[in-house]
Scaffold this motif. Structure first.
Motif, PDB file in Angstrom:
ATOM      1  N   ARG A 157       0.827  -1.207   0.000  1.00  5.13           N
ATOM      2  CA  ARG A 157       0.000   0.000   0.000  1.00  5.13           C
ATOM      3  C   ARG A 157       0.866   1.264   0.000  1.00  5.13           C
ATOM      4  O   ARG A 157       0.524   2.256  -0.641  1.00  5.13           O
ATOM      5  CB  ARG A 157      -0.953  -0.014   1.192  1.00  5.13           C
ATOM      6  CG  ARG A 157      -1.932  -1.178   1.164  1.00  5.13           C
ATOM      7  CD  ARG A 157      -2.780  -1.224   2.429  1.00  5.13           C
ATOM      8  NE  ARG A 157      -3.482  -2.487   2.568  1.00  5.13           N
ATOM      9  CZ  ARG A 157      -4.731  -2.712   2.152  1.00  5.13           C
ATOM     10  NH1 ARG A 157      -5.422  -1.732   1.569  1.00  5.13           N
ATOM     11  NH2 ARG A 157      -5.293  -3.888   2.321  1.00  5.13           N
ATOM     12  N   LEU A 158       1.982   1.206   0.723  1.00  6.93           N
ATOM     13  CA  LEU A 158       2.918   2.329   0.658  1.00  6.93           C
ATOM     14  C   LEU A 158       3.411   2.502  -0.770  1.00  6.93           C
ATOM     15  O   LEU A 158       3.477   3.631  -1.282  1.00  6.93           O
ATOM     16  CB  LEU A 158       4.096   2.103   1.598  1.00  6.93           C
ATOM     17  CG  LEU A 158       5.231   3.132   1.492  1.00  6.93           C
ATOM     18  CD1 LEU A 158       4.750   4.546   1.767  1.00  6.93           C
ATOM     19  CD2 LEU A 158       6.388   2.757   2.432  1.00  6.93           C
ATOM     20  N   GLU A 159       3.773   1.417  -1.430  1.00  6.45           N
ATOM     21  CA  GLU A 159       4.239   1.542  -2.814  1.00  6.45           C
ATOM     22  C   GLU A 159       3.158   2.166  -3.694  1.00  6.45           C
ATOM     23  O   GLU A 159       3.457   3.001  -4.561  1.00  6.45           O
ATOM     24  CB  GLU A 159       4.650   0.188  -3.386  1.00  6.45           C
ATOM     25  CG  GLU A 159       5.127   0.319  -4.829  1.00  6.45           C
ATOM     26  CD  GLU A 159       5.800  -0.907  -5.375  1.00  6.45           C
ATOM     27  OE1 GLU A 159       6.570  -0.768  -6.351  1.00  6.45           O
ATOM     28  OE2 GLU A 159       5.567  -2.008  -4.836  1.00  6.45           O
ATOM     29  N   LYS A 160       1.928   1.783  -3.488  1.00  4.36           N
ATOM     30  CA  LYS A 160       0.827   2.343  -4.268  1.00  4.36           C
ATOM     31  C   LYS A 160       0.777   3.859  -4.126  1.00  4.36           C
ATOM     32  O   LYS A 160       0.694   4.583  -5.130  1.00  4.36           O
ATOM     33  CB  LYS A 160      -0.495   1.722  -3.817  1.00  4.36           C
ATOM     34  CG  LYS A 160      -1.729   2.294  -4.484  1.00  4.36           C
ATOM     35  CD  LYS A 160      -2.987   1.619  -3.945  1.00  4.36           C
ATOM     36  CE  LYS A 160      -4.253   2.241  -4.521  1.00  4.36           C
ATOM     37  NZ  LYS A 160      -5.470   1.561  -3.992  1.00  4.36           N
ATOM     38  N   VAL A 161       0.865   4.370  -2.894  1.00  3.17           N
ATOM     39  CA  VAL A 161       0.740   5.818  -2.708  1.00  3.17           C
ATOM     40  C   VAL A 161       2.004   6.557  -3.141  1.00  3.17           C
ATOM     41  O   VAL A 161       1.931   7.711  -3.582  1.00  3.17           O
ATOM     42  CB  VAL A 161       0.349   6.178  -1.254  1.00  3.17           C
ATOM     43  CG1 VAL A 161      -0.961   5.505  -0.872  1.00  3.17           C
ATOM     44  CG2 VAL A 161       1.437   5.837  -0.258  1.00  3.17           C
ATOM     45  N   LEU A 162       3.156   5.907  -3.045  1.00  2.00           N
ATOM     46  CA  LEU A 162       4.378   6.528  -3.558  1.00  2.00           C
ATOM     47  C   LEU A 162       4.243   6.817  -5.050  1.00  2.00           C
ATOM     48  O   LEU A 162       4.696   7.857  -5.540  1.00  2.00           O
ATOM     49  CB  LEU A 162       5.584   5.620  -3.305  1.00  2.00           C
ATOM     50  CG  LEU A 162       6.059   5.488  -1.860  1.00  2.00           C
ATOM     51  CD1 LEU A 162       7.064   4.352  -1.738  1.00  2.00           C
ATOM     52  CD2 LEU A 162       6.647   6.788  -1.345  1.00  2.00           C
ATOM     53  N   GLY A 163       3.613   5.901  -5.773  1.00  2.00           N
ATOM     54  CA  GLY A 163       3.395   6.115  -7.194  1.00  2.00           C
ATOM     55  C   GLY A 163       2.301   7.125  -7.487  1.00  2.00           C
ATOM     56  O   GLY A 163       2.370   7.846  -8.486  1.00  2.00           O
ATOM     57  N   MET A 164       1.309   7.185  -6.613  1.00  6.69           N
ATOM     58  CA  MET A 164       0.190   8.106  -6.825  1.00  6.69           C
ATOM     59  C   MET A 164       0.569   9.562  -6.571  1.00  6.69           C
ATOM     60  O   MET A 164       0.013  10.474  -7.181  1.00  6.69           O
ATOM     61  CB  MET A 164      -0.984   7.733  -5.914  1.00  6.69           C
ATOM     62  CG  MET A 164      -1.684   6.438  -6.264  1.00  6.69           C
ATOM     63  SD  MET A 164      -2.997   6.038  -5.075  1.00  6.69           S
ATOM     64  CE  MET A 164      -4.174   7.380  -5.396  1.00  6.69           C
TER      65      MET A 164
END
Length: 296
Positions: A157-164
């Motif tokens: 989930r952290l990776e998801k928001v880093l990309g967002m």
């Protein structure tokens, strides 16, 4: 040795309800004495505005007063619980953030709300932090009976928001963040302070290489342990990510003066003295990276 800037500290103007079992936050005089002992010039006061994990919450207004009354000791971040205001994903947090920016707040955190990283309320907060150009410090927790934004092993989930939010600088903190430095992370290790050699294939180094907006808050037993448990790996990590590592303490109580987490200051001093890390990396980690945020 350089006087350091502490990216993560918690203080209060006056003592309040004891934080079971951890005593009570430091006052400015107590923190100043501790800083002088470990070679720290100033710290970033982080308000605590979410109920999870707290017995004594610290408001934005109190953080502002600390920085105003004791400018030789404190910078400050503001803080926002993603549920505050109207408690919906369209809440205009930029209105609040720009107000606190006008009072000198240079970032947001420590975010401790026990919501998933990709909860719509949290994504809304990230959106406004990015729009206002304010870096954000987060704590990672488990769902329920814990504090901190929720993620699983591997930090998907952290990776998801880093990309967002590529233009939002995220400062990672807590055991569940730092346990990911090693490739053998599991539920037991992420709940504490793993010892021994760092195994290859850690998720954290992978994310650091992939996402330039991810930064490391070296504070607390979690950050200190991650860097010091395997010194050779720690030196290499600090050198590689010297532009995105921030010295910190997470002092919460006067009794922390005997906590091993405060040994990080000496560890960094000895690392540069013995040429295990470069002088350039040392200067950035100890104060340069923080001042780039705080004195802009």
């Amino acid at each position: 040795m350089l006087k350091k800037i502490d990216i993560h500290v918690h203080s209060v103007l006056e003592k309040g309800c004891e934080r079971i079992p951890n005593g009570e936050f430091t006052t400015p005089d107590e923190l100043r004495a501790m800083y002088d002992q470990i070679g720290v010039e100033k710290g970033v006061e982080l308000p605590l505005v979410s109920p999870e994990g707290q017995f004594h919450m610290v408001s934005n207004e109190e953080a502002y007063k600390l920085a105003t009354l004791y400018p030789e000791t404190y910078y400050w971040f503001c803080n926002i619980d993603p549920r505050c205001g109207h408690n919906y994903p369209g809440m205009d947090f930029s209105h609040m953030l720009r107000y606190y920016q006008s009072l000198g707040a240079r970032g947001v955190g420590e975010i401790t709300a026990n919501l998933y990283f990709d909860d719509p309320l949290v994504l809304n907060l990230f959106h406004h932090c990015e729009a206002c150009g304010m870096p954000l410090t987060f704590h990672i927790g488990n769902p329920g009976h814990d504090y901190g934004l929720i993620d699983e092993i591997g930090l998907p989930r952290l990776e998801k928001v880093l990309g967002m939010f590529p233009n939002l600088k995220f400062l990672g903190h807590s055991q569940k963040f730092w346990a990911e430095i090693s490739g053998d992370n599991d539920e037991e290790k992420r709940a504490g302070y793993p010892t021994g050699k760092v195994a290859p294939g850690g998720r954290l180094p992978e994310l650091m290489r992939r996402y330039p907006n991810l930064c490391c808050d070296l504070s607390a037993g979690s950050g200190c342990n991650a860097i010091m448990r395997d010194p050779a790996f720690g030196y290499a990590f600090l050198e590689e990510f010297q532009d995105r590592c921030f010295y910190g303490t997470d002092i919460c109580d006067p009794r922390n003066i005997t906590n091993p987490m405060l040994n990080l200051s000496q560890f960094l001093d000895e690392a540069v003295e013995k040429q295990y890390i470069s002088k350039t990396a040392y200067e950035k980690i100890c104060r340069g990276n923080a001042l780039a945020i705080l004195e802009k």
